[in-house]
Design a protein around this motif. Structure first.
Motif, PDB file in Angstrom:
ATOM      1  N   HIS A   1      -1.230 -11.255  -4.747  1.00 17.87           N
ATOM      2  CA  HIS A   1      -1.233 -11.260  -6.210  1.00 17.87           C
ATOM      3  C   HIS A   1       0.186 -11.156  -6.751  1.00 17.87           C
ATOM      4  O   HIS A   1       0.494 -11.749  -7.795  1.00 17.87           O
ATOM      5  CB  HIS A   1      -2.098 -10.119  -6.748  1.00 17.87           C
ATOM      6  CG  HIS A   1      -3.550 -10.306  -6.447  1.00 17.87           C
ATOM      7  ND1 HIS A   1      -4.477  -9.332  -6.622  1.00 17.87           N
ATOM      8  CD2 HIS A   1      -4.214 -11.401  -5.972  1.00 17.87           C
ATOM      9  CE1 HIS A   1      -5.665  -9.796  -6.269  1.00 17.87           C
ATOM     10  NE2 HIS A   1      -5.522 -11.043  -5.865  1.00 17.87           N
TER      11      HIS A   1
ATOM     12  N   PRO B   1      -3.075   1.360  -3.111  1.00 17.70           N
ATOM     13  CA  PRO B   1      -4.002   0.409  -2.484  1.00 17.70           C
ATOM     14  C   PRO B   1      -4.427  -0.749  -3.398  1.00 17.70           C
ATOM     15  O   PRO B   1      -4.964  -1.738  -2.921  1.00 17.70           O
ATOM     16  CB  PRO B   1      -5.215   1.286  -2.130  1.00 17.70           C
ATOM     17  CG  PRO B   1      -5.135   2.444  -3.070  1.00 17.70           C
ATOM     18  CD  PRO B   1      -3.684   2.671  -3.365  1.00 17.70           C
ATOM     19  N   ASP B   2      -4.184  -0.630  -4.713  1.00  9.80           N
ATOM     20  CA  ASP B   2      -4.661  -1.686  -5.625  1.00  9.80           C
ATOM     21  C   ASP B   2      -3.719  -2.877  -5.707  1.00  9.80           C
ATOM     22  O   ASP B   2      -4.050  -3.898  -6.301  1.00  9.80           O
ATOM     23  CB  ASP B   2      -4.867  -1.117  -7.036  1.00  9.80           C
ATOM     24  CG  ASP B   2      -6.003  -0.126  -7.053  1.00  9.80           C
ATOM     25  OD1 ASP B   2      -6.859  -0.208  -6.141  1.00  9.80           O
ATOM     26  OD2 ASP B   2      -6.024   0.747  -7.940  1.00  9.80           O
ATOM     27  N   THR B   3      -2.525  -2.733  -5.144  1.00  7.36           N
ATOM     28  CA  THR B   3      -1.560  -3.829  -5.262  1.00  7.36           C
ATOM     29  C   THR B   3      -1.640  -4.715  -4.032  1.00  7.36           C
ATOM     30  O   THR B   3      -1.459  -4.256  -2.905  1.00  7.36           O
ATOM     31  CB  THR B   3      -0.125  -3.273  -5.423  1.00  7.36           C
ATOM     32  OG1 THR B   3      -0.140  -2.346  -6.503  1.00  7.36           O
ATOM     33  CG2 THR B   3       0.856  -4.389  -5.724  1.00  7.36           C
ATOM     34  N   ASN B   4      -1.912  -5.980  -4.290  1.00  5.89           N
ATOM     35  CA  ASN B   4      -2.061  -6.935  -3.221  1.00  5.89           C
ATOM     36  C   ASN B   4      -0.821  -7.834  -3.182  1.00  5.89           C
ATOM     37  O   ASN B   4      -0.370  -8.339  -4.211  1.00  5.89           O
ATOM     38  CB  ASN B   4      -3.336  -7.761  -3.506  1.00  5.89           C
ATOM     39  CG  ASN B   4      -3.566  -8.837  -2.483  1.00  5.89           C
ATOM     40  OD1 ASN B   4      -2.813  -9.799  -2.415  1.00  5.89           O
ATOM     41  ND2 ASN B   4      -4.601  -8.676  -1.679  1.00  5.89           N
TER      42      ASN B   4
ATOM     43  N   THR C   1       0.839  -1.199   0.000  1.00  4.52           N
ATOM     44  CA  THR C   1       0.000   0.000   0.000  1.00  4.52           C
ATOM     45  C   THR C   1       0.875   1.251   0.000  1.00  4.52           C
ATOM     46  O   THR C   1       0.619   2.209  -0.732  1.00  4.52           O
ATOM     47  CB  THR C   1      -0.908  -0.002   1.248  1.00  4.52           C
ATOM     48  OG1 THR C   1      -1.505  -1.289   1.341  1.00  4.52           O
ATOM     49  CG2 THR C   1      -1.972   1.063   1.174  1.00  4.52           C
TER      50      THR C   1
ATOM     51  N   LYS D   1      -6.327 -13.239  -9.713  1.00  6.83           N
ATOM     52  CA  LYS D   1      -6.771 -11.852  -9.564  1.00  6.83           C
ATOM     53  C   LYS D   1      -8.292 -11.729  -9.535  1.00  6.83           C
ATOM     54  O   LYS D   1      -8.832 -10.647  -9.310  1.00  6.83           O
ATOM     55  CB  LYS D   1      -6.191 -10.989 -10.692  1.00  6.83           C
ATOM     56  CG  LYS D   1      -4.676 -10.836 -10.562  1.00  6.83           C
ATOM     57  CD  LYS D   1      -4.090  -9.952 -11.607  1.00  6.83           C
ATOM     58  CE  LYS D   1      -2.559  -9.933 -11.452  1.00  6.83           C
ATOM     59  NZ  LYS D   1      -1.902  -9.461 -12.666  1.00  6.83           N
TER      60      LYS D   1
END
Lengths: 533, 533
Positions: free
Chosen positions: B253, B247-250, B242, B487
């Motif tokens: 994943h 925030p979109d990167t996990n 983050t 994803k």
């Protein structure tokens, strides 16, 4: 050679002689599938023969491509009492014509249902015949004893028609599949987890990244395939399982228990998906470097100058498209500066250009490997697609039957093909697609990238096939690579019993807590209330 | 060499020089894990160095096995502000002692909870440190710029401590894992479908054929592992995702999106289970033919005559067992006619026989390959187990920590090992197990069968590792081998949305039919009834 009931006499004698004299190689019993499948299997057979193995091929009197005599194998010919030659070209031509009619919207719902029903009936008939071949073998005690005496090391089979697994089970032989299609769908679905949320099912041409609607349709197709398997295909074989092996033997478990799946798949072309340790990928094992063309063809190709050549073939099964469609194609070909070599069997199309050469047969692999060949107009059969990938030639796709729609979609998504709907084909649309593929360099470069990936392997697919066939022979199976999870009841495999138990347990605990809470808290309240009253 | 904040100066200069001068090989950035994991990674590094690749290893100032200087690699040393040396032997000795106490039943429930809590705290601390290493790297703009300028071809990492994936993501580099364990469990669970009905979860030693109770417990362990991953491990890395990537990167994943998993697994040893196209099995890649022993050891081995030798080692992490246990073992050893070579680091056990030689280190692989070595008393670490399989030496197992219980159970189920509970070890029990393994020929023949299967490969595991590392470098990744299904939202992956939609649709249709039935049939009845009244 004269056939004695149920078996070719000389074949038996050779087979027994092989057994007596012994051999440095192994003894392999082959159950092939006819048509284009045989092209693949025959390649394996030739290679195994060259590696000093003795091959015995089981064929029927109605076999079409699988010849009785060969220098590479001995054959056992099973006379089928009722011969329905579904491997006849006319069958597929009429099948294709009906399908085109339906796709063009020229047929009623009733016609569609009748066509689908006819398709299922044909499928059932094909498998009835294939199971009948097993019955004929089992009935022939002499043959079965001779097979037993030969002490084969392995059964190698194409499970597109899966009767051979019953014979392998009877002879207690390790088994290797040379497979892409099995019973009514793609082989992976029988043996590997296949989440339908991203694994397209057989018969539904859709990408691996699906919308909600596509996922719902994919699940529908999945259940449809299960129904076809359960009600159309399996009954033929399950009946024989019960008859010969007793009620505890399930045909599906026999399929799932074989040792190695030589899968005619390469992930350069196929969508990535879960697999199993006993699946070995040999996609494109038939591909080989091109040889020089016959001089007249080479001369024609060279006459194309810098423009180069386009080649077209719609495979082995379909004799030809309706003349209205071929004439549209011919008119488009006539407008391009390239020369065209077209493998064409039916009526000569109208509007044929001077640049177009019609041939009854062409050395497809040698042409695809020729530097002057710029594009390949293809129906999307896997053999042709792998040859195109191997040589890096972009494709204009005209899918007609079966898996061809799915195959070409995969190439299109990788930017290596342009796919057309043959039912809506116009000269202008076909010309546009051809020009796109010929003029936009991305098609060629994408196909060349696929070619580089496909060729870059630690072990070439054919060598991989030989290694694993011989591995199974050396170790008398490959049990350590296969799970027996398929023998679990479906609810246990999916842990539904455990999940139910856990849910019930949690609910029971909650209910107990609630009851105790009720007894401890509410009853005194009520008692107090009653007392107050 | 003096450390400048966050990076070894000379390493940087070498790294830049390599970049300027160029090289025929590639440039590989390595994130290793310390301890026995490093033994594996170092073997790959040496091989890659010999194949002309330039290796840069990221280590911390607290690195234990990973040395700063090597002829095979350049190192980048990251100074961690707070050094808690969990890779200290004393840590594991005290950990082991507490575990033995609990297993012997000598601890209260509170002590058990406190021990488990301590274990989770240690796990969290290990990952906090590993994530801190990434923070230190990201904070060091000079280092990150230099890494960017070096234009590495690949990140090679052991994801037991998975911080490197964040660096690989930042540098946009293709990544290869050298893996068996990742975050809190076995690597397959992150990337391949793992039906818990027949795939034992990490931390639960159970066969692949489970009873209902075992399946329920296996599911419990599965959810436990998910909880540990979600609440103990991932937060350290997700916070960084983050912070640095938005925030979109996990973090998960990122793990699931790497190119190739070089999995330190072989199905000769591991239970067969679903896998994925980008998992390459290199189990036993460290195994190699034995060399001649040092003369004094050879003399000792030869002095055993026909009886042969038993060797014992409990691996690198554990200094020694409590003396009560080692004395029981020594007493048993004293009673067998074989000679014994025992790698032992702690206090000398009582009742040591004349036939037993204690050593601080032994050439384990060379001993296992010696024809006089008859049995291997081992803790069940994977390196030792693969060496035993490679050389076909049966095992008496004394599992102590981590995966050792699961590893030895697999060997035991294959009839190649006898496993003992170290907390209940008696001289008599140990002697019995030793004698079983030494005298019953099935242990040896089963292990030799595993050895034959393990060695029979089209490409040796180490060559396979090199091929796929270089494949990823040649093609700048292996995207065609990995699905992006991870994803998808979990409910979509499991088709729960589609299933719910279908159920609701069916219910809606049923409800509509019921309503129409009600309207058409019941209303007239009621009307008639009303009229009659």
């Amino acid at each position: 050679m004269r056939n004695i009931p149920g078996v070719t006499c000389v074949a038996l004698i050779i087979s027994v002689l092989v057994n007596i004299l012994g051999s440095h190689g192994g003894k392999i019993l082959v159950f092939p599938v006819d048509g284009s499948h045989w092209v693949n299997m025959n390649l394996l057979i030739k290679g195994l023969h060259a590696r000093n193995h003795n091959i015995t091929v089981v064929r029927s009197t109605s076999s079409w491509y699988v010849k009785e005599k060969s220098i590479h194998y001995t054959s056992i010919t099973i006379p089928l009492p009722e011969v329905i030659s579904i491997e006849d070209q006319d069958f597929f031509v009429s099948f294709l014509q009906k399908m085109l009619e339906i796709q063009q919207g020229g047929a009623s719902v009733l016609a569609f249902i009748s066509f689908y029903w006819e398709m299922l009936t044909s499928l059932s008939e094909i498998h009835r015949q294939a199971s009948q071949l097993v019955v004929e073998m089992f009935r022939n005690a002499l043959l079965m004893q001779s097979l037993q005496d030969t002490q084969f090391d392995l059964v190698l089979m194409d499970p597109g028609l899966p009767g051979g697994v019953l014979v392998a089970h009877q002879l207690q032989l390790p088994t290797v599949f040379n497979v892409r299609w099995i019973t009514s769908g793609e082989g992976h679905f029988i043996v590997a987890p296949s989440p339908v949320s991203y694994v397209p099912t057989s018969g539904y041409a859709v990408p691996d990244k699906m919308t909600f609607t596509q996922r719902a349709k994919n699940m529908f197709h999945y259940f449809l395939n299960i129904c076809i398997d359960t009600f159309v295909v399996s009954p033929h074989y399950n009946r024989l399982c019960t008859q010969y092996f007793g009620p505890d033997t399930n045909f599906y478990h026999l399929l799932q228990s074989i040792d190695i799946w030589l899968m005619r798949v390469d992930f350069v072309f196929e969508f990535p998906r879960p697999t199993m340790p006993n699946i070995v990928y040999i996609g494109g094992f038939q591909c080989k470097p091109s040889k020089a063309l016959p001089s007249d063809l080479e001369e024609f190709v060279q006459s194309s100058g810098d423009h180069g050549v386009v080649i077209m073939s719609l495979g082995t099964l379909v004799k030809g498209l309706p003349i209205e469609i071929t004439s549209e194609i011919a008119a488009a070909f006539a407008q391009i500066p390239q020369k065209v070599i077209w493998r064409h069997l039916g009526e000569q199309p109208k509007k044929l250009g001077n640049n177009t050469l019609l041939v009854h047969w062409m050395p497809q692999n040698d042409l695809l490997g020729h530097p002057k060949v710029k594009a390949f107009v293809a129906h999307g059969g896997t053999n042709g697609i792998y040859e195109a990938i191997y040589h890096g030639v972009p494709v204009v796709g005209l899918p007609l039957l079966f898996d061809q729609f799915e195959n070409l979609l995969r190439l299109e998504l990788r930017g290596a093909a342009k796919v057309l709907d043959v039912t809506k084909l116009t000269s202008q649309g076909f010309l546009q697609a051809l020009q796109d593929v010929l003029q936009d360099p991305s098609y060629r470069s994408n196909m060349e990238r696929l070619s580089r990936l496909h060729r870059d392997k630690p072990l070439q697919p054919l060598d991989s096939a030989f290694f694993w066939i011989e591995f199974v022979m050396r170790h008398k199976g490959a049990a350590h690579l296969r799970t027996e999870s398929c023998k679990m009841p479906w609810y246990a495999y999916h842990s539904l019993d455990v999940i139910s138990f856990l849910i019930v347990s949690v609910l029971a605990v909650l209910a107990t807590v609630a009851a105790m809470f009720h007894i401890l808290c509410c009853r005194p309240c009520r008692t107090r209330k009653l007392k107050q009253e």
